[in-house]
Every structure is written in C-alpha cells, then in structure tokens.
Design an enzyme around this catalytic site. Structure first.
Site, short mmCIF file in Angstrom:
data_model
loop_
_atom_site.label_atom_id
_atom_site.label_comp_id
_atom_site.label_asym_id
_atom_site.label_seq_id
_atom_site.Cartn_x
_atom_site.Cartn_y
_atom_site.Cartn_z
CB SER B 57 -0.87 0.27 1.32
OG SER B 57 -0.26 0.39 2.40
CG HIS B 96 -1.16 3.68 5.88
ND1 HIS B 96 -2.06 3.23 5.10
CD2 HIS B 96 -0.12 2.42 4.79
CE1 HIS B 96 -2.34 2.15 4.71
NE2 HIS B 96 -1.30 1.90 4.29
CG ASP B 123 -5.44 4.04 5.88
OD1 ASP B 123 -3.87 4.52 7.08
OD2 ASP B 123 -4.97 4.05 4.95
#
Lengths: 167, 180
Positions: B57, B96, B123
């Site tokens: 990701s 992230h 998210d």
C-alpha cells in the site's frame, strides 16, 4: 580452517559487512546535497463552499501548482513525495492541517512541473469555522532514498482567504 | 557414508564439559541479541524499532520486504509523516502517511487521518468500527530510515515456518558437531 563451510561463512560475513557499509555511506552522501526548491500556488477558483449535513464546512477549490524540485534529487533518491496542505487555526483547534493534493515524482526529469487540479482530498473542517478564514498553503516534500535516512521539508505560502459566505 | 560415520562418532565422543561450555556460548549469543534489541527499543523510544513492510500500500516508495527504522519522539505529529500504528483489535501494525491533522488548543491532543500512498481512499475503512480518527496512543513510531529487501528473511520465516525449523535444526547440529 579451509573447509567449504568456513570459507562460505567468511565470504558471507565480509560481503554483508561491506554491503551495510556502502548503504551507510550512500545515506551519508545525501547530507552533502544542498537543495534549493521553489514553488508557487495560485487558487484559480472556489468551486463551492457549503456546510455539510453533519455540520462541518467543506470547500472545493481549483489550484495552479508550479514547482521546481529538481535540486532535491541525488543519486541515492528513489522518489520524492510532494503534497500541498492547507493550514489554519480555529477556536477549538490550535492547528489544522488538511492535505489537498499529492503526487509522486519518480525521477529528476519530472521534478519541474505545472499542474492545474481540483483538490484531490476533501477540505473538511471539524466544525463550521471556515467562512472568511485566513489560511496558508504549504508545499511539503519527502525525499525517499534508495537506502537510508529520509528527508522532509516544506515551503509555506501564506495569506490565502476563504470567502465570507457560503456559495 | 564417511561423513555420516564421522558425525555419529563426534556425537558419541561429546564430553559433558565441552557440551556445557558450548551451551553457555550459545546462550551468550542469544542474550546479546536480546540486549541489542532492548537497547534499540530504549534508544528509539518505540516498542518495535524495526518493522517489515508487509503490503504494497505504500508503493513505489516501500515495497513488500523492505524494513523501516522507527523513532518516536514527543514532537507533535504533522502531515506527511510516515507513521506506524496499531488499530484496536488488529495485531499487525500498519505503515501509512498522515494526511490530516487536527490539534486541540489547550491539551495538544491530536486527531489524525492516514492513507497509504498507493491506496485510492483514506484509512477510515481500516480503523475500528465507528472510528474516524487516530489518536497519539495508537501511533507506535515515525519511519525515519529504510533498507530495501532485507525484510524478506522475516517474511519467509513467518509464512513458511518449516524453513525456520530447518534453520534452527541445522544450527543446532552445527553447534553440537563442531570441535570448538
């Protein structure tokens, strides 16, 4: 002393040590780079500005972003992640930072660019404080190396203002 | 066959003292590894100072199998930082980037929204049911440095535990049969 096992062990250990040393040197060489990036952001249009059903203000705007980030690239750079964030203060929050647009620059050739875009991510407040609000647009860049330490910095472009009334 | 005979002979000829001293040296190696790990935890202020990237990701910046060095300081969390966080109820930490920050006036408490660079949306789908923001206590550290490919060893050992057992078995055999 001269068995296959010992030799393989010695070669492997030496190889890994040298590899680690080279990675560290590559990372340290990034410190010698003194970058001088430049950018300009122009807000072309406030597309709409409304209070949403859940009570929070939301703005949609179109921006012109011009930047020259070529001096950030070194031989140890894998990519540069660049994004534009709006920063402002409200009575409830000392700082609000909302990312409006981002892009990945994979190589030096693409680092000098001009982009006209609506905001990629929703500019939503926590509350309804945005009418007539002064805000800064900051261009941030994160240099992701091929190996080692990551660098980040930003350029603050101050004094933008949202309209006093919803439209 | 000669090699097998040698191995069996050397196992038969093991003396207690030699075995004990080899056991102690093995224990020393394991303990020093543990000391280094704990010292790193102390030094970086983070519960896991090194993490392996497990998903795609954050591509093309971080690929599966890269390792990230984390550091946690009391500096406030700002947009653009790459953070590692745990969602309540999930054990695997997620790496992230922060895209939104709202910091309260008096207390300095923050509410943070994250998104993977290679994901289309933010998210919120990954957070717990009804959770819209992350707070500081969810965040385990900021990524400050990275090494490519080194994490594959960990991924292989986790996904195919057979390899872990083979490695430990082979190491054990080596320790027992070596003369010093």
């Amino acid at each position: 002393m001269h068995s296959f096992g010992f030799r393989a062990n010695a070669v492997l250990t030496f190889g890994i040590t040298i590899l680690a040393l080279i990675c560290a040197m590559a990372s340290i060489s990034d410190n010698f780079n003194s970058p001088h990036p430049s950018a300009e952001i122009q807000i072309l249009n406030i597309n709409w500005f409304q209070k949403q059903p859940h009570g929070n203000d939301e703005v949609s705007l179109t921006m012109n972003i011009t930047a020259d980030l070529q001096s950030l690239f070194t031989w140890n750079t894998k990519q540069v992640f660049v994004f534009v964030a709006a920063e402002y203060e409200t009575p409830k929050n000392a700082l609000n930072q909302v990312s409006l647009w981002d892009a990945i620059i994979p190589a030096k050739e693409h680092a000098k660019f001009w982009v006209q875009t609506a905001n990629k991510y929703r500019f939503v407040d926590q509350g309804s404080n945005l009418r007539g609000k002064d805000f800064n647009l900051t261009l941030h860049w994160h240099v992701m190396p091929k190996t080692g330490k990551m660098f980040a910095n930003k350029l603050v472009i101050p004094e933008y203002r949202l309209p006093k009334e919803y439209r | 066959m000669g090699w097998m005979g040698d191995t069996v002979d050397s196992i038969k000829s093991i003396q207690i003292r030699q075995l004990l001293s080899q056991g102690v040296s093995l224990g020393m190696i394991v303990t020093s590894a543990l000391i280094i790990w704990k010292a790193l935890m102390c030094f970086t202020g983070s519960e896991s100072p090194v993490v392996v990237v497990l998903s795609g990701s954050m591509e093309p910046g971080f690929k599966r199998g890269d390792i990230l060095f984390l550091h946690m300081s009391n500096d406030p969390i700002r947009t653009g930082e790459i953070v590692v966080f745990n969602v309540d109820g999930r054990e695997i930490p997620i790496v992230h980037r922060v895209i939104k920050v709202h910091e309260r006036q008096e207390t300095g408490d923050v509410e943070v929204l994250t998104k993977g660079d290679n994901n289309y949306g933010d998210d919120r789908l990954l957070y717990a049911q009804g959770q819209l923001w992350l707070q500081r206590h969810h965040i385990m550290g900021r990524a400050v440095g990275f090494l490519p490919y080194v994490g594959w060893v960990t991924i292989i050992m986790t996904e195919k535990p057979i390899i872990k057992y083979i490695l430990i078995g082979a190491l054990g055999l080596l320790v027992i049969t070596s003369k010093d």
